[in-house]
Scaffold this motif. Sequence first.
Motif, short mmCIF file in Angstrom:
data_model
loop_
_atom_site.label_atom_id
_atom_site.label_comp_id
_atom_site.label_asym_id
_atom_site.label_seq_id
_atom_site.Cartn_x
_atom_site.Cartn_y
_atom_site.Cartn_z
N UNK A 163 -8.01 2.28 -7.54
CA UNK A 163 -8.98 1.53 -6.17
C UNK A 163 -9.41 0.09 -6.59
N UNK A 164 -9.62 -1.12 -5.58
CA UNK A 164 -9.99 -2.14 -5.88
C UNK A 164 -11.11 -2.85 -6.04
N UNK A 165 -12.15 -3.28 -7.16
CA UNK A 165 -12.83 -3.57 -7.03
C UNK A 165 -13.47 -4.31 -6.00
N UNK A 166 -15.46 -4.02 -5.89
CA UNK A 166 -16.33 -4.35 -4.25
C UNK A 166 -16.56 -5.96 -4.37
N UNK A 167 -15.24 -6.42 -2.77
CA UNK A 167 -15.21 -7.46 -2.21
C UNK A 167 -14.09 -8.01 -3.39
N UNK A 168 -13.29 -7.08 -3.75
CA UNK A 168 -11.56 -7.77 -4.05
C UNK A 168 -11.25 -9.30 -3.69
N UNK A 169 -11.35 -9.78 -2.06
CA UNK A 169 -10.70 -10.77 -1.62
C UNK A 169 -11.15 -11.98 -2.45
N UNK A 170 -12.12 -12.01 -3.14
CA UNK A 170 -12.71 -13.47 -4.01
C UNK A 170 -11.83 -13.26 -5.08
N UNK A 171 -11.63 -12.17 -5.67
CA UNK A 171 -10.50 -12.37 -7.03
C UNK A 171 -9.42 -13.22 -6.50
N UNK A 172 -9.32 -12.80 -5.07
CA UNK A 172 -7.90 -13.14 -4.71
C UNK A 172 -7.95 -14.48 -4.43
N UNK A 173 -8.37 -14.99 -3.97
CA UNK A 173 -8.93 -16.40 -3.58
C UNK A 173 -8.85 -17.39 -4.70
N UNK A 174 -9.40 -16.88 -6.02
CA UNK A 174 -9.53 -17.52 -6.87
C UNK A 174 -8.27 -17.85 -7.81
N UNK A 175 -7.56 -16.53 -7.40
CA UNK A 175 -6.49 -16.13 -8.62
C UNK A 175 -5.58 -17.33 -7.42
N UNK A 176 -5.35 -17.45 -6.07
CA UNK A 176 -4.49 -18.06 -5.78
C UNK A 176 -4.78 -19.61 -5.85
N UNK A 177 -5.93 -20.26 -6.50
CA UNK A 177 -6.29 -21.65 -6.44
C UNK A 177 -5.73 -21.41 -7.87
N UNK A 178 -5.52 -20.45 -8.95
CA UNK A 178 -5.15 -20.95 -9.98
C UNK A 178 -3.65 -20.91 -10.00
N UNK A 179 -3.51 -20.56 -9.15
CA UNK A 179 -1.80 -20.17 -9.05
C UNK A 179 -1.02 -22.14 -8.78
#
Length: 352
Positions: free
Chosen positions: A220-236
Amino acid sequence: MRPENWLMPPTNRVSFGPNRTAVFEDKEFRYYHFGPTFSFGRQLSNATFMIGKQWMNLQNREYILAAVTAFLGNNSNCNGCDFVPIGDFSRNDADVSLLGLMNLATYTGPVNDSWFQPTSEPYEQNRKIIGWFTNTNMSFVGCTEQYQICTRNRCSPLTNLYAPNYAKSTLESTEAQSATFDLLWKDIWGTSMEYLVVFLGADVLRAQESLYRLGFISSALETGYWRVEMENIHNVSIVFAQRRYVNFANPPNLEVRPNITIRQYLQEPGEPQRFCKHMKVRSSEHSCFSVIKLASVLITGAIIMLLSPALPAIVSRFQRRSQPGRYRRMSWSETNIMRLHQRYLGDPEIGL
């Protein structure tokens, strides 16, 4: 009946081996309208995203990611943009990217996220919970990308990718600053959100780390996981940018054809040539240290090693010249453990 705006050929063919061909025909489609799509200035469809039911059933990955971008500076003829966004998604001061996610994962617990969108109730079979999964074909997140360049005294406004390129001449930059900007602009262009998805696909998602790699199952993914993905895309994208600078100064010598490599076609730049000589990058093959600090440590250590044999004599000489020094020397001599031991053993009053 096939929709009239269907642009792909009537059938899709998937080859499994020599003389074996599987043919299927999609009859059910889902269209998502965020603006018409284009390719090299030619309109392809009024739909931004489109998926077929048969195509979706053939996918063998948990996540499938697609992206389209509208570059504001190219919207006049859409040469280079993927779509022209409708009014609700149109911006006059930024490039707009849409990321479409097809989520086929089955989660071991409920997930509260507006992008991954699993159901709140688990799927049950024979009164046994199988897992949580989404009941939507695709879900989307929209992003804006803005850029700004600055000299010592002036800055361009936050705007789309192409606007700073046009405004470069108005910033009164030096030749070195102008050459730096040209390098930065090409670097930023290649690390935009759309190209990350083109090169990496769904591998850019952090959610891949939660997969069991067995039967499309995921934690299961944490609540509001889309924010984690957006931050990761920026870091990449930042990592991509750093790597591109290294390739600019020292590009890999790839072979494009037999006996023909990329470095045979390198152009010697003018002002940017200085950047190649001044770029410093961390590498496990090299170590960075200060020669002055290293020399000072070695010299200090050598002095201590040379003086250590003569140090007791030097200290003793200074002690004899001062009253406190003579007192400490006598106290040391009289209270030394070996001196006391000798005195007690040599005393006839002690019955030993």
